[in-house]
Design a protein around this motif. Structure first.
Motif, PDB file in Angstrom:
ATOM      1  N   GLU A 134       6.664 -11.914 -16.789  1.00  0.00           N
ATOM      2  CA  GLU A 134       5.724 -11.652 -15.947  1.00  0.00           C
ATOM      3  C   GLU A 134       4.530 -11.838 -16.284  1.00  0.00           C
ATOM      4  O   GLU A 134       4.048 -11.830 -17.598  1.00  0.00           O
ATOM      5  CB  GLU A 134       6.110  -9.996 -16.014  1.00  0.00           C
ATOM      6  N   ARG A 151       0.687 -10.919 -15.845  1.00  0.00           N
ATOM      7  CA  ARG A 151      -0.223  -9.504 -15.369  1.00  0.00           C
ATOM      8  C   ARG A 151      -1.590  -9.745 -16.013  1.00  0.00           C
ATOM      9  O   ARG A 151      -1.879 -10.396 -16.783  1.00  0.00           O
ATOM     10  CB  ARG A 151       0.446  -8.252 -16.446  1.00  0.00           C
ATOM     11  N   THR A 152      -2.447  -8.885 -15.622  1.00  0.00           N
ATOM     12  CA  THR A 152      -3.820  -8.809 -15.617  1.00  0.00           C
ATOM     13  C   THR A 152      -3.974  -7.929 -16.876  1.00  0.00           C
ATOM     14  O   THR A 152      -2.912  -7.388 -17.351  1.00  0.00           O
ATOM     15  CB  THR A 152      -4.728  -8.040 -14.707  1.00  0.00           C
ATOM     16  N   ASN A 208      -4.763 -11.701  -6.241  1.00  0.00           N
ATOM     17  CA  ASN A 208      -5.835 -11.361  -7.184  1.00  0.00           C
ATOM     18  C   ASN A 208      -6.706 -12.440  -7.402  1.00  0.00           C
ATOM     19  O   ASN A 208      -6.232 -13.592  -7.388  1.00  0.00           O
ATOM     20  CB  ASN A 208      -4.938 -10.858  -8.372  1.00  0.00           C
ATOM     21  N   GLY A 226      -2.802  -4.353 -16.829  1.00  0.00           N
ATOM     22  CA  GLY A 226      -1.275  -4.247 -16.677  1.00  0.00           C
ATOM     23  C   GLY A 226      -0.917  -4.613 -15.190  1.00  0.00           C
ATOM     24  O   GLY A 226       0.253  -4.261 -15.040  1.00  0.00           O
ATOM     25  N   GLU A 227      -1.668  -4.918 -14.293  1.00  0.00           N
ATOM     26  CA  GLU A 227      -1.265  -5.146 -12.994  1.00  0.00           C
ATOM     27  C   GLU A 227      -0.440  -6.572 -12.844  1.00  0.00           C
ATOM     28  O   GLU A 227      -0.787  -7.611 -13.196  1.00  0.00           O
ATOM     29  CB  GLU A 227      -2.591  -5.296 -12.102  1.00  0.00           C
ATOM     30  N   LYS A 228       0.745  -6.454 -12.364  1.00  0.00           N
ATOM     31  CA  LYS A 228       1.433  -7.496 -12.213  1.00  0.00           C
ATOM     32  C   LYS A 228       1.081  -8.250 -11.165  1.00  0.00           C
ATOM     33  O   LYS A 228       0.964  -8.027  -9.972  1.00  0.00           O
ATOM     34  CB  LYS A 228       3.075  -6.879 -12.049  1.00  0.00           C
ATOM     35  N   LEU A 229       1.064  -9.617 -11.375  1.00  0.00           N
ATOM     36  CA  LEU A 229       0.524 -10.789 -10.498  1.00  0.00           C
ATOM     37  C   LEU A 229       1.778 -11.690  -9.904  1.00  0.00           C
ATOM     38  O   LEU A 229       1.944 -12.092  -8.827  1.00  0.00           O
ATOM     39  CB  LEU A 229      -0.517 -11.693 -10.865  1.00  0.00           C
ATOM     40  N   ALA A 262       3.556 -10.241  -6.816  1.00  0.00           N
ATOM     41  CA  ALA A 262       3.423  -8.895  -7.220  1.00  0.00           C
ATOM     42  C   ALA A 262       4.279  -7.728  -6.986  1.00  0.00           C
ATOM     43  O   ALA A 262       4.703  -6.773  -7.575  1.00  0.00           O
ATOM     44  CB  ALA A 262       2.050  -8.382  -7.114  1.00  0.00           C
ATOM     45  N   ASN A 263       4.826  -8.028  -5.569  1.00  0.00           N
ATOM     46  CA  ASN A 263       5.838  -6.983  -4.941  1.00  0.00           C
ATOM     47  C   ASN A 263       7.366  -7.626  -5.219  1.00  0.00           C
ATOM     48  O   ASN A 263       8.117  -7.065  -4.447  1.00  0.00           O
ATOM     49  CB  ASN A 263       5.274  -6.799  -3.537  1.00  0.00           C
TER      50      ASN A 263
END
Length: 195
Positions: A65, A67-68, A2, A71-74, A93-94
């Motif tokens: 965690e 996140r942006t 990201n 809500g996108e986990k980085l 993120a994975n």
């Protein structure tokens, strides 16, 4: 990776609270004051919550965690129960292992080896016990530094809130895994060395 992780300056602001067990932070762009990332410890177990109010706080497990705002986990920073030395994992993120931090024995001020996923040494995170000043170094080359921005006597005495400035050197290329490890280490410093 990201684009938020390719910045060189991050202002990390801990959420304040008199009786709080979980550690929560917002990461701001220091120039615009905009919140660019959220760091949350949401699934804290009952016994961990209780122990966070005791002298055993440094031994409790954590799972944070980052996140942006959308809500996108980085990345994820986690550790199990720690008796003497901490071994912290950083996942992407994975939920794939990016690297680890291994606390050094008998280090004054705090010291971690920063390792990649195959446990290859990348750099050392070292600090001074007299201040909140930490550096990521290898062979006398500084990759990043973390320093505390003092919030004032009243706030520091009555809460456990801390604010930090993370500055990553231009020598760390964009999209390099070391950037994820450096950002994860800011959470590690606070929860392992400074609580």
């Amino acid at each position: 990776m990201n684009a938020a992780l390719n910045r060189n300056l991050f202002f990390v602001k801990e959420h304040t609270g008199v009786f709080k067990a979980a550690n929560n932070y917002d990461i701001h762009d220091p120039n615009s004051q905009e919140v660019i990332l959220h760091c949350r410890e949401e699934n804290l177990g009952f016994f961990s919550k209780i122990l966070r109010f005791t002298d055993y706080k440094r031994m409790t497990p954590f799972h944070i965690e980052i996140r942006t705002p959308m809500g996108e986990k980085l990345l994820t920073v986690k550790r199990g129960v720690s008796i003497i030395l901490s071994n912290v994992e950083v996942l992407d993120a994975n939920d794939q292992l990016v690297g680890k931090f291994k606390q050094k024995f008998f280090s004054i001020g705090g010291k971690f080896d920063v390792l990649d996923a195959s446990e290859t040494f990348m750099c050392t995170l070292q600090g001074r016990w007299t201040s909140w000043d930490f550096k990521f170094v290898k062979d006398n080359v500084e990759f990043a530094q973390v320093s505390k921005q003092w919030a004032g006597l009243g706030r520091e005495m009555f809460t456990s809130a801390d604010n930090y400035m993370l500055q990553i050197n231009d020598k760390v290329p964009a999209d390099h895994p070391l950037r994820i490890l450096i950002l994860g280490a800011v959470m590690c410093i606070d929860m392992v060395l400074k609580e």
